[in-house]
Design an enzyme around this catalytic site. Structure first.
Site, PDB file in Angstrom:
ATOM      1  CE  LYS A   1      -3.323  11.012  -3.589  1.00 52.12           C
ATOM      2  NZ  LYS A   1      -3.865  10.306  -4.768  1.00 52.12           N
TER       3      LYS A   1
ATOM      4  CG  ASP B   1       9.043  10.038   4.512  1.00 52.46           C
ATOM      5  OD1 ASP B   1       8.001  10.389   5.101  1.00 52.46           O
ATOM      6  OD2 ASP B   1       9.109   9.920   3.279  1.00 52.46           O
TER       7      ASP B   1
ATOM      8  CG  LEU C   1      -3.240   8.538   4.805  1.00 53.27           C
ATOM      9  CD1 LEU C   1      -4.421   7.573   4.761  1.00 53.27           C
ATOM     10  CD2 LEU C   1      -3.699   9.928   5.232  1.00 53.27           C
TER      11      LEU C   1
ATOM     12  CG  LEU D   1      -1.922  -1.157   1.316  1.00 49.34           C
ATOM     13  CD1 LEU D   1      -2.729  -1.072   2.606  1.00 49.34           C
ATOM     14  CD2 LEU D   1      -2.851  -1.162   0.104  1.00 49.34           C
TER      15      LEU D   1
END
EC number: 2.1.1.221
Length: 310
Positions: free
Chosen positions: A242, A208, A244, A184
């Site tokens: 986007k 990161d 997450l 994912l």
């Protein structure tokens, strides 16, 4: 002469009724007075307060015991005297899922220790949410070692007793067959429409702060395994990237398994700071559309108004 000197010293060595030397008692007394004189008014008040606290310890203990007994009796009255505690909520019927979720911890050398500790907390959240989920998944933690293991040993020694989780030092590709793996990653061009119960979905364990963009996608391609992104854009409009957190992706999967709706899962899990707003299938903001419909229902258009006046 020696005998006279001994006799002269004898009175000085007389003892009191308790057998204590009078001269030493006087010295102790003078020392005590000296100590009292050196204490400030605030210090003496503090000592008295502390002494009072110690003296009333048993009294406080007794009062706590009485209050506890009163609460117990009150609960029994509220429950009709059957003695069953209403505090225990009925446990929902749990149906474990065959779906596997893997957190890939092979990015340890790319993170600072502060980011590793954040990842540790996110993993703790995943574990806790899976334990209380209606459809818990088969949870895997792979490539555990280095800084992350050190953080877990220092901050959460109980992790070695975690239940319903498989913790491996090996890479996930050595634990799960490659044909069953789906990574994912938000950089994948493939959109995940449905969950396949036979698959193992991998989440990159990397905090990161945008220092390593696209690395999970590249790793998936290098290994030749499937990859996909969650269908965020189809159901949610966000005011941020986007990408997450690990626990958010994990919790979204759990919510989808329970609710059967991606949109409900996203709205339930995503934090408000992400600015997540549900959208219709045509891409319009659902909230704005409701407001527009409300305005059109309450205010007739200009043509209708002119016809009524005529």
């Amino acid at each position: 002469m020696a005998e006279d000197s001994v006799k002269s010293e004898a009175p000085a060595q007389q003892k009191n009724e308790n057998g204590e030397n009078k001269s030493s008692q006087k010295a102790v007394s003078s020392n005590g007075e000296a100590e009292n004189q050196t204490l400030s008014k605030r210090q003496r008040k503090k000592l008295l307060k502390q002494q009072k606290w110690e003296d009333e310890r048993e009294l406080r203990k007794q009062r706590r015991k009485e209050r506890k007994q009163q609460r117990r009796l009150q609960r029994q009255d509220d429950e009709g005297g059957d003695g069953q505690s209403f505090r225990k909520r009925p446990r929902r019927e749990v149906t474990p899922s065959s779906l596997r979720m893997v957190v890939d911890c092979s990015f340890d050398d790319l993170m600072l220790i502060k980011d590793v500790r954040k990842l540790h907390k996110q993993i703790q959240r995943c574990y806790a949410e899976n334990r209380r989920a209606l459809h818990p998944v088969q949870f895997y933690l792979t490539s555990l070692g280095g800084q992350l293991k050190q953080s877990m040993d220092e901050k959460d020694k109980g992790w070695v007793n975690w239940k319903d989780i498989s913790i491996k030092t090996e890479h996930y590709s050595e634990v799960v067959a490659k044909e069953d793996l789906v990574y994912l990653t938000s950089d994948s061009p493939n959109v995940l429409e449905e969950l396949d119960q036979k698959k193992a979905y991998v989440i990159g364990g990397l905090v990161d702060h945008n220092h390593h963009k696209g690395i999970t996608f590249e790793r998936a391609k290098e290994l030749g395994i499937e990859h996909a992104q969650l269908p965020l854009s189809s159901f949610i409009k966000m005011n941020s990237r986007k990408v997450l957190a690990v626990n958010h992706v994990f919790e979204i999967i759990l919510a989808y398994l329970e609710k059967g709706s991606w949109q409900e899962a996203f709205v339930t899990v995503l934090p408000q700071r992400k600015g997540a707003v549900a959208v219709d299938q045509d891409g319009t903001n659902a909230q704005e559309k409701e407001e527009e419909d409300s305005d059109s229902d309450s205010e007739p258009d200009a043509t209708e108004q002119l016809e009524k006046r005529a």
